[in-house]
Design an enzyme around this catalytic site. Structure first.
Site, PDB file in Angstrom:
ATOM      1  N   HIS A  86      -4.282 -17.656  33.618  1.00 24.04           N
ATOM      2  CA  HIS A  86      -3.841 -16.271  33.865  1.00 24.04           C
ATOM      3  C   HIS A  86      -2.518 -16.106  34.614  1.00 24.04           C
ATOM      4  CE1 HIS A  86      -5.853 -17.354  37.546  1.00 24.04           C
ATOM      5  NE2 HIS A  86      -7.058 -17.086  37.102  1.00 24.04           N
TER       6      HIS A  86
ATOM      7  N   HIS B 208     -11.162 -18.953  28.695  1.00 27.08           N
ATOM      8  CA  HIS B 208     -11.386 -18.556  30.089  1.00 27.08           C
ATOM      9  C   HIS B 208     -12.285 -17.329  30.160  1.00 27.08           C
ATOM     10  CE1 HIS B 208      -9.348 -18.070  34.289  1.00 27.08           C
ATOM     11  NE2 HIS B 208     -10.568 -17.580  34.308  1.00 27.08           N
TER      12      HIS B 208
ATOM     13  N   ASP C 139     -10.277 -14.037  30.782  1.00 27.32           N
ATOM     14  CA  ASP C 139     -10.757 -13.982  32.168  1.00 27.32           C
ATOM     15  C   ASP C 139     -11.827 -12.900  32.313  1.00 27.32           C
ATOM     16  OD1 ASP C 139     -11.150 -14.641  34.782  1.00 27.32           O
ATOM     17  OD2 ASP C 139      -9.208 -13.894  35.507  1.00 27.32           O
TER      18      ASP C 139
ATOM     19  N   HIS D 233     -19.121  -7.947  36.726  1.00 26.50           N
ATOM     20  CA  HIS D 233     -19.660  -7.739  38.074  1.00 26.50           C
ATOM     21  C   HIS D 233     -20.662  -6.590  38.022  1.00 26.50           C
ATOM     22  CE1 HIS D 233     -17.063 -10.483  40.235  1.00 26.50           C
ATOM     23  NE2 HIS D 233     -16.014 -10.006  39.589  1.00 26.50           N
TER      24      HIS D 233
ATOM     25  N   ASN E 119      -8.035 -10.670  40.087  1.00 25.96           N
ATOM     26  CA  ASN E 119      -7.275 -11.778  40.640  1.00 25.96           C
ATOM     27  C   ASN E 119      -6.842 -12.734  39.525  1.00 25.96           C
ATOM     28  OD1 ASN E 119      -6.112 -13.343  42.615  1.00 25.96           O
ATOM     29  ND2 ASN E 119      -7.973 -14.512  43.024  1.00 25.96           N
TER      30      ASN E 119
ATOM     31  N   HIS F 127      -5.951 -22.525  38.599  1.00 25.04           N
ATOM     32  CA  HIS F 127      -5.854 -21.156  39.121  1.00 25.04           C
ATOM     33  C   HIS F 127      -4.788 -21.215  40.206  1.00 25.04           C
ATOM     34  CE1 HIS F 127      -7.756 -17.337  40.819  1.00 25.04           C
ATOM     35  NE2 HIS F 127      -6.978 -17.729  41.802  1.00 25.04           N
TER      36      HIS F 127
END
Lengths: 312, 426
Positions: free
Chosen positions: B228, B54, B301, B305, B274, B175
């Site tokens: 997650h 992931h 995950d 950004h 998240n 998810h």
């Protein structure tokens, strides 16, 4: 203290000093020339990302009465709505030499970011952030409570205050719970369970779902604005039911002790959380709250920007 | 050419020389005896190269945040030899064309196996099933399908996807986030969210979807993977499902093993992610579940950004944090040092099992002769301090800036070729 971000930043002594200073500054307002030279040459920026004419003009008047230069910066649309970012706005204000930034923002924590990110050097005063806090509102409420209910000044020990309405979305309620508690008052929050914040049972206050049960035991009741749109998100079935179960009308007001007063941070929804009769009754102190707001905000700016009490 | 990892300790056990030729481990020789090109690994620990089920590599579409190349570098430096690239790119990886593009970019970078994840629904919109078969049959040979970032919340669509992927032994990675319960959610719903005035993301929104999905997976006899997992309640649901024989696997991120919601009180969006950071009790439950096998794997995950999407007020900030370069350090700190996992167990959770879930046959091999030589060599004695400006990722949004982590990745061998030597790209 450099910033005022949360009512939790204030100790009892800080808060009493602000209230005492505000009381002295209120006297200035009664003079024919309503102005002090204290902040001459200092620049205060009112940075408002949300429309709030009443809060903005209150801060503006407060700063002007202290002779500060005031700039109103109505930033339409925050970076949430893809306008200029908070950072770029802050850097602009810093370049213009703002000594204090009064910020109203729709995002909880925005004043905190402004104060801690290193973007600006000046003081940050939280004029309401999202559903987080509105510390100067709590200070003006405390000032009003003290003015009416405590003859000797000092703190609010021994008072019991009910806050009724949309606690969940209310920055006023959060700041008031913290500040009134710091000043020694007992607070009881009243709302339907849907409008209580998650985890409210661990807050330093009592919680009730029954306004009629609470009113006989309080010295003051603070009615919060409840937006009728909340019913669309199923917080309550209808405006009428809300009003019937939690609104303050004359019949309910009669359950209050003789000396108790009614506060509202405004703007009011007459007929929703408060009836017109109550809003216009002698027990309602909304107009005083507005006047006290100017004094309290003068005191906050005065103390944050380094004024001394003997200069008043 | 013969490559020799000199004096290395597989799984922290007795030292050997690992001899590698033609991309394969050919021999575990007595230490100091093998000949060839010597890579000094004296006293270091060898583990099968890590496999991330992931990660967000952002290409195509958000090359300002990460590319397949920069993400591959970050992965190699983190000891990974295989990374699954999530489908929420722009355009979305919902066609054979896009997954082949990502796969080809991975081949060109050549630092790790880049395995594209295919979207379950067209455009991640949760309305129509994407062409899962075409993606499975493409050169990318997709086996993992996920709308990650969004939940496949339509129960019928989820059921059909679970059924459909059986024909090519695929798996749906969910998810788990009930959308209505999390509208505008900013952080874990708790006493703290109430105080901070941030809209809460309640644990039940995750747990309710997992509960539904494990029952669906049982009903249609399909494999389900839960992305997650972040709450103690989710652990209980998965534990219950496994006891009933449901074919469910689950992952936990490094950050959910170490960070808690208290950090949100700073309003610093580097902690916005998240699912959100949860409580200390959740962290404890997740560690225990990873130790006892209820949670099968660690997955990063990794969510890069650009700076401007984090250098702003909380509500405006993007969700997600970097993970590839710090995953092993966090795993070592939270699981190995406290004695919750042995080296062999860690190898299961970071390499063997994720490779099996993802259907990656060339990864997750035990360190034995005949295995493909995908190897992470780590120094359990060394520590490192995270400096965001020195990460290989194109983005800087690590929540560990200034933090010291144990367990430095020293060498990474991918298909017999060193991608990282002495902590730097080879």
């Amino acid at each position: 203290m450099r910033h005022l971000l949360s009512a939790a930043d204030l100790t009892r002594d800080d808060a009493v000093l602000i209230l005492d200073t505000a009381a002295e500054l209120a006297a200035v307002t009664d003079r024919s020339v309503k102005k002090l030279p204290t902040l001459r040459g200092r620049t205060v920026v009112n940075l408002f990302f949300e429309d709030s004419t009443r809060t903005r003009i209150s801060f503006e008047l407060a700063a002007k009465r202290l002779s500060a230069d005031v700039i109103n910066f109505a930033a339409k649309g925050s970076s949430v709505s893809k306008g200029e970012s908070l950072k770029d706005t802050a850097l602009t204000l810093e370049a213009m030499g703002a000594d204090a930034v009064v910020i109203r923002h729709g995002a909880s924590g925005a004043p905190h970011r402004l104060a801690t990110s290193g973007w600006i050097q000046g003081s940050v005063i939280n004029a309401g952030d999202g559903t987080h806090e509105h510390p100067t509102q709590a200070l003006l409420d405390a000032f009003t409570l003290r003015d009416h209910l405590k003859e000797a000044g000092g703190d609010l020990a021994g008072l019991r205050v009910a806050i009724v309405g949309d606690i969940l979305h209310s920055r006023v309620a959060r700041s008031n719970v913290l500040l009134l508690r710091t000043l020694g008052a007992e607070v009881v929050l009243v709302a339907p369970p849907t409008l209580m914040p998650f985890g409210v049972e661990s807050w330093p206050c009592e919680v009730s779902y029954d306004i009629d049960d609470v009113l006989p035991g309080v010295d003051a009741v603070m009615m919060l604005r409840v937006q009728a749109e909340r019913m669309k998100a199923a917080y309550f079935p209808s405006a009428l039911e809300y009003s019937r179960m939690f609104g303050l009308d004359v019949a309910r007001m009669s359950r209050l002790p003789e000396h108790a007063i009614v506060l509202h941070p405004g703007p009011m929804n007459r007929g929703m959380e408060i009836s017109a009769d109550v809003a216009d009754s002698p027990r309602a102190v909304m107009v005083e709250q507005v006047a006290n707001g100017v004094s309290v905000r003068m005191a906050v700016m005065y103390l944050l920007l380094g004024g001394r009490q003997e200069e008043i | 050419m013969t490559l020799v990892l000199r004096g290395v300790r597989p799984y922290g056990e007795d030292a050997v020389d690992i001899v590698i030729a033609d991309g394969v481990i050919v021999e575990l020789a007595s230490p100091g005896t093998a000949e060839g090109e010597i890579v000094d690994a004296d006293g270091l620990v060898a583990l099968p190269g890590f496999v991330d089920l992931h990660a967000h590599l952002r290409e195509p579409g958000r090359e300002d945040a990460e590319t397949v190349l920069t993400g591959s570098r970050a992965a190699a430096l983190g000891g990974f030899t295989c990374v699954h690239a999530m489908a929420n790119t722009s355009p979305v990886a919902d066609t054979a064309g896009v997954v082949e593009q990502v796969w080809r970019l991975g081949q060109e970078a050549g630092l790790v196996d880049v395995r594209p994840v295919g979207a379950v629904t067209v455009g991640l919109e949760g309305e129509r099933m994407a062409e899962l078969g075409a993606m499975a049959q493409s050169a990318a040979a997709v086996r993992v399908f996920s709308d990650d970032g969004r939940c496949v919340h339509d129960a019928v669509l989820m059921r059909r996807a679970l059924e459909y992927v059986k024909s090519f032994d695929g798996v749906v990675a969910q998810h788990a986030q009930e959308p209505r319960l999390t509208e505008g959610a900013q952080m874990n719903e708790s006493e703290l969210s109430g105080r901070l005035g941030l809209v809460g993301w309640p644990a039940v929104a995750e747990e309710a979807i997992i509960a539904r999905d494990v029952l669906l997976a049982q009903h249609v006899d399909s494999r389900l993977h839960v992305c997650h997992l972040s709450t103690a309640g989710s652990v209980e649901v998965v534990r219950w499902a496994k006891a009933r024989g449901v074919q469910v696997t689950a992952e936990v991120t490094p950050h959910h093993l170490v960070l808690t919601e208290d950090l949100v009180a700073s309003y610093d969006p580097v902690y916005k992610v998240n699912p959100p950071l949860r409580t200390a009790e959740d962290v404890r439950a997740l560690r225990e579940a990873l130790a006892d096998g209820t949670i099968d794997i660690i997955a990063t995950d990794h969510a890069p950004h650009p700076h401007e999407d984090k250098d702003c007020e909380w509500a405006a900030a993007a969700m997600g944090m970097l993970g590839l370069e710090t995953a092993f350090g966090v795993a070592m700190e939270t699981m190995v040092l406290p004695g919750l996992l042995s080296w062999r167990q860690l190898a299961q959770r970071m390499s063997v099992t994720p490779a099996r879930i993802g259907g990656v046959r060339t990864q997750g091999h035990d360190l034995v002769p005949g295995a493909v030589a995908n190897i992470a060599v780590v120094d359990p004695e060394a520590t490192f301090v995270i400096d965001p400006t020195r990460l290989a990722s194109k983005s800087r949004n690590t929540p560990y800036a200034g933090r010291e982590l144990p367990g430095r990745v020293v060498h990474t061998i991918y298909a017999g070729v060193p991608t990282v030597l002495d902590g730097a790209l080879a």
